[in-house]
Design a protein around this motif. Sequence first.
Motif, short mmCIF file in Angstrom:
data_model
loop_
_atom_site.label_atom_id
_atom_site.label_comp_id
_atom_site.label_asym_id
_atom_site.label_seq_id
_atom_site.Cartn_x
_atom_site.Cartn_y
_atom_site.Cartn_z
N VAL A 120 13.07 5.04 -14.36
CA VAL A 120 14.26 4.57 -15.09
C VAL A 120 15.45 5.38 -14.60
O VAL A 120 15.48 6.61 -14.75
N ASP A 121 16.41 4.72 -13.91
CA ASP A 121 17.60 5.43 -13.41
C ASP A 121 18.71 4.43 -13.26
O ASP A 121 18.50 3.33 -12.74
N ASP A 122 19.93 4.81 -13.73
CA ASP A 122 21.02 3.85 -13.63
C ASP A 122 21.57 3.78 -12.19
O ASP A 122 22.25 2.85 -11.82
N ASN A 123 21.30 4.79 -11.40
CA ASN A 123 21.71 4.72 -9.99
C ASN A 123 20.69 3.89 -9.22
O ASN A 123 19.53 4.26 -9.05
N ILE A 124 21.19 2.71 -8.82
CA ILE A 124 20.26 1.75 -8.22
C ILE A 124 19.58 2.32 -6.96
O ILE A 124 18.38 2.19 -6.76
N ASP A 125 20.44 2.99 -6.10
CA ASP A 125 19.87 3.56 -4.87
C ASP A 125 18.82 4.60 -5.19
O ASP A 125 17.75 4.62 -4.57
N ALA A 126 19.17 5.47 -6.13
CA ALA A 126 18.24 6.54 -6.48
C ALA A 126 16.94 5.94 -7.00
O ALA A 126 15.85 6.34 -6.57
N ALA A 127 17.07 4.95 -7.89
CA ALA A 127 15.89 4.31 -8.44
C ALA A 127 15.09 3.64 -7.34
O ALA A 127 13.86 3.78 -7.25
N GLY A 128 15.85 2.94 -6.48
CA GLY A 128 15.20 2.20 -5.38
C GLY A 128 14.41 3.12 -4.47
O GLY A 128 13.26 2.86 -4.11
N THR A 129 15.08 4.20 -4.03
CA THR A 129 14.40 5.07 -3.07
C THR A 129 13.20 5.74 -3.72
O THR A 129 12.16 5.88 -3.08
N ASP B 18 15.82 9.26 -15.72
CA ASP B 18 17.11 9.96 -15.63
C ASP B 18 17.57 10.27 -17.06
O ASP B 18 17.17 9.59 -17.99
N ILE B 19 18.44 11.26 -17.18
CA ILE B 19 18.93 11.59 -18.52
C ILE B 19 20.24 10.84 -18.81
O ILE B 19 20.35 10.07 -19.76
N GLY B 20 21.25 11.07 -17.84
CA GLY B 20 22.55 10.47 -18.08
C GLY B 20 22.55 9.00 -17.72
O GLY B 20 22.62 8.66 -16.54
N MET B 21 22.41 8.13 -18.73
CA MET B 21 22.39 6.70 -18.45
C MET B 21 23.23 5.98 -19.48
O MET B 21 23.36 6.46 -20.60
N PRO B 22 23.85 4.85 -19.09
CA PRO B 22 24.58 4.06 -20.09
C PRO B 22 23.60 3.42 -21.11
O PRO B 22 22.38 3.47 -20.88
#
Length: 920
Positions: free
Chosen positions: A804-813, A849-853
């Motif tokens: 679970v991560d709001d940064n798509i790239d980070a989540a993707g990789t 991730d912690i900081g997420m919308p």
Amino acid sequence: MLKFLKKLFGEPPSSSGNTHLRKAGLRHNEEHFQQLVAGVRDYAIFLLDAQGNVRTWNAGAERIKGYRPEEIIGQHFSRFYTGDSASSGWPNHELSVAAATGRFEDEGWRVRKDGRKFWANVVITALRDADGELTGYLKITRDLTDRRQGEEKLRLSEERFRLLVEGVTDYAIFMLDPEVRIVTWNAGAQRLKGYAADEIVGQHFSRFYPAEAVARGWPAEELRRAASEGRVEDEGWRVRKDGTKFWANVVITALRDENGALLGFAKLTRDLTERRRAEESARRLLQEEAARKAAQELAQQIEQQREQLHVTLASIGDAVIVADAAGTITFLNPVAAKLTGWELEEAAGQPLAQVFRIINEKSRVTAENPVSRVFREGTVVGLANHTALLSRGGREIPIEDTAAPIRGADGIIAGAVLVFRDVTEARRAIDARLRLAAIVESSDDAIIGASLDGRVTSWNRGAERLYGYTAGEIVAKPLSLLAVPGRADELPAIMQRIKSGEYIDHYETERVRKDGSRIEVSLTISPIKDSYGEIVGASKIARDITARKEEERRKDEFLALLSHELRNPLAPLRNGLQIMRLAGEDREAAEQSRAIMERQLQHLVRLVDDLLDVSRISRGKLQLRKERISLAAVVGHALEVCGQTTKDQDRRLTVKLPDEPIYLDADKTRLAQALCNLLNNAVKYSDRGAAISLSVERDGNQAVIRVKDAGIGIPAAMLPRVFDMFTQVDRSLEKSQGGLGVGLSIVKRLVEMHGGAVEAHSAGHGMGSEFVIRLPVVPAAQDRRAEAGGQQGRGAARRRILVVDDNIDAAGTLEMMLKFMGNEVRTAHDGLEGLEAAAAFAPEAILMDIGMPELNGYEACRRMRQEPWGKNIVIVALTGWGQDEDKRRSREAGFNGHLVKPVEPAAIEKLLASLEPERV
Ligand code: ADP
């Protein structure tokens, strides 16, 4: 005469017959006779009466005796006789003989009227009448004075001749009859030929000739010539009775009668043996005299020449040894003495080989003495190369020599002269020159010789390479051929400086090549001096500094770029610090600027790292720490490391991995760095959102990794150069993508250090780029061992994991990496979505991730723990915040673990491995 008279008068009348008639007949006859003889002038014809008185007188009588008829008729005929004979009664004696015998003939002196005598032939015929009575006499007188004188002369001469011939002892004089038998033989013949007259008369004359002359028919030939030409003269050998030979002069004369009939030959032979001998000895004497004189002169000349020769040989720079025909030394000059170590006095009389000892420098074998060859071949011979003279003192001297035969006047070899010289210096000079020439020729620099008028005199291969002209094309041509148009006066100016003895060092200028292209060269020009120190030309060394100039340009550009790139991140860093100071309690703002600063710092670190790597690479100091590792792990690590970049921008990266794992012996960090550089470039050189793909496949025993983008592409001309250090397609700072132009060169070096290769492909500007890395893989048999060794890899443990991560790239990789590790993965991009996905997917572990919308990580975790399916799930926090406070808060929220970004794949592997026991 009588016949004539008988014819004239008819037979004398017989004594019988009529006297009268006879008398009458006589008278008649007398008259008739007178008429007849009157005119005869050649003969005195007259009648005498019985007493001897003159009765008739003809013209001949008048002519011969001088009396006119009237003077003499009636006179006694005795007056015609000389006083002596007249007084001795000779006339009457004649008459009485005639009367008694009918006829009297006499020859003798008679006297003319004038008293002169003449030689007369007298015939007196008695005339009788029919009764036999003596009637008178007929007297016919012929003047034979002329004949008589002739005869006398002849007789005398014949006599003299005979006596002469007979008495001549110096000449053999003999006659041959027509059958060439000997008829007469004189004393000379006897003396010369040894035969007495009675031995030889009647013999054939050819016996005087040597058998050889007879055999070739010479005697007969001589006679033939004598007969046809009247006379023949010859000189040749003739044979004596005793068989000895003598040298003869022979004259043969043909004898003919008045009708031309051949009567025989007269042969006169002289013995010339003596003369010949005398001549010969005289000639010999003369010759000897001449020879003696010549010899004296020659001796003088020779002495003079010898002296000259001696002085010459003594002062000549070459060594000279003279040997006689036996090979014994007769002379040795001071140079030869010095080289051989033998003085003339000691050497003279020694065999040449003793003094002139030579060996082949290479084989060390005694070389054949050239003088022996001269004696054998009779020609001038030169020594084979590489011959060394061994001096008496054991010194070895390289020499060069020739030997020549000395011939006597008879052409026979009387000795030999050997000339040699020490070639140590010459050889050294040649060697030095050859070395120098080789250096010049092999030099990379262009080395050019030029005359003072600026024409090319020599041109090495470096010059050919540099300027494109061959030596053949440019030698003798003006150097100005190389001048840049518009700068033609540069060369004359240089030459002027050279002429004044100046040396020009590293003069940088531009030149034109044969193909018209320009090059930058550095010239070093020095004057060439001849042995008198006169400046005769210039030597130029030209070095192509185009590359160096280019290098310098690039370095300058690079330094400009480097300062720009280094300064770039400093501004946001300074700003960030400012914000943090001002932010106070505003954690959000502080967090934001911290993230910015972190990124900029990371960028700075990367720049510095790159520079360090480049410097390590160029110094060969880069070391790899290789281990057996799966390529998936490498890719995962790369994704993780550059996740920051990809997360920063909105990219869509697809990663495709093969089903079967691929193992390498590699330095995971370095190889990941290479991949990361490629991924970074793909991001940098393509538009936001443009697709980027990374794919791995196996091709035989190679792993093929492709990093492909749809970005600006690379022009074909740049493709081969992009891997060069400091190379950038577009160097303008405005377009700078924050690189130093070293990334690809690091990639290339790293890949090569792994035994692989990298290529760049692009269809051109705007067509995207593809970089392909090929690496050797570990053979399959070794894979398994690797697997058995407990290495992590696909299938090691298959788990269901939710990211679970709001940064798509980070989540993707992260998803890619986890999948690549063999897990089943789902992603969600905020807290709520995470809750839903976790409920549906029922993962064994959640990385959040912690900081997420929407719902942040703490909240989402609390809620999950409240769900029945959420009690036993391993939930790990992924966060940029790693303070103890942060960790405490995540624990309170229900997280099992706390990982600080960027997360090392190893940490995830460790975490997942720790889940294992619970599952069992
Ligand atoms: P830089 O720091 O400039 O990116 P690199 O060595 O990584 O240096 O790349 C060298 C040059 O190659 C870049 O400046 C760029 O011009 C070109 N290049 C590298 N990768 C790409 C790509 N994926 N697409 C287009 N051009 C690229």
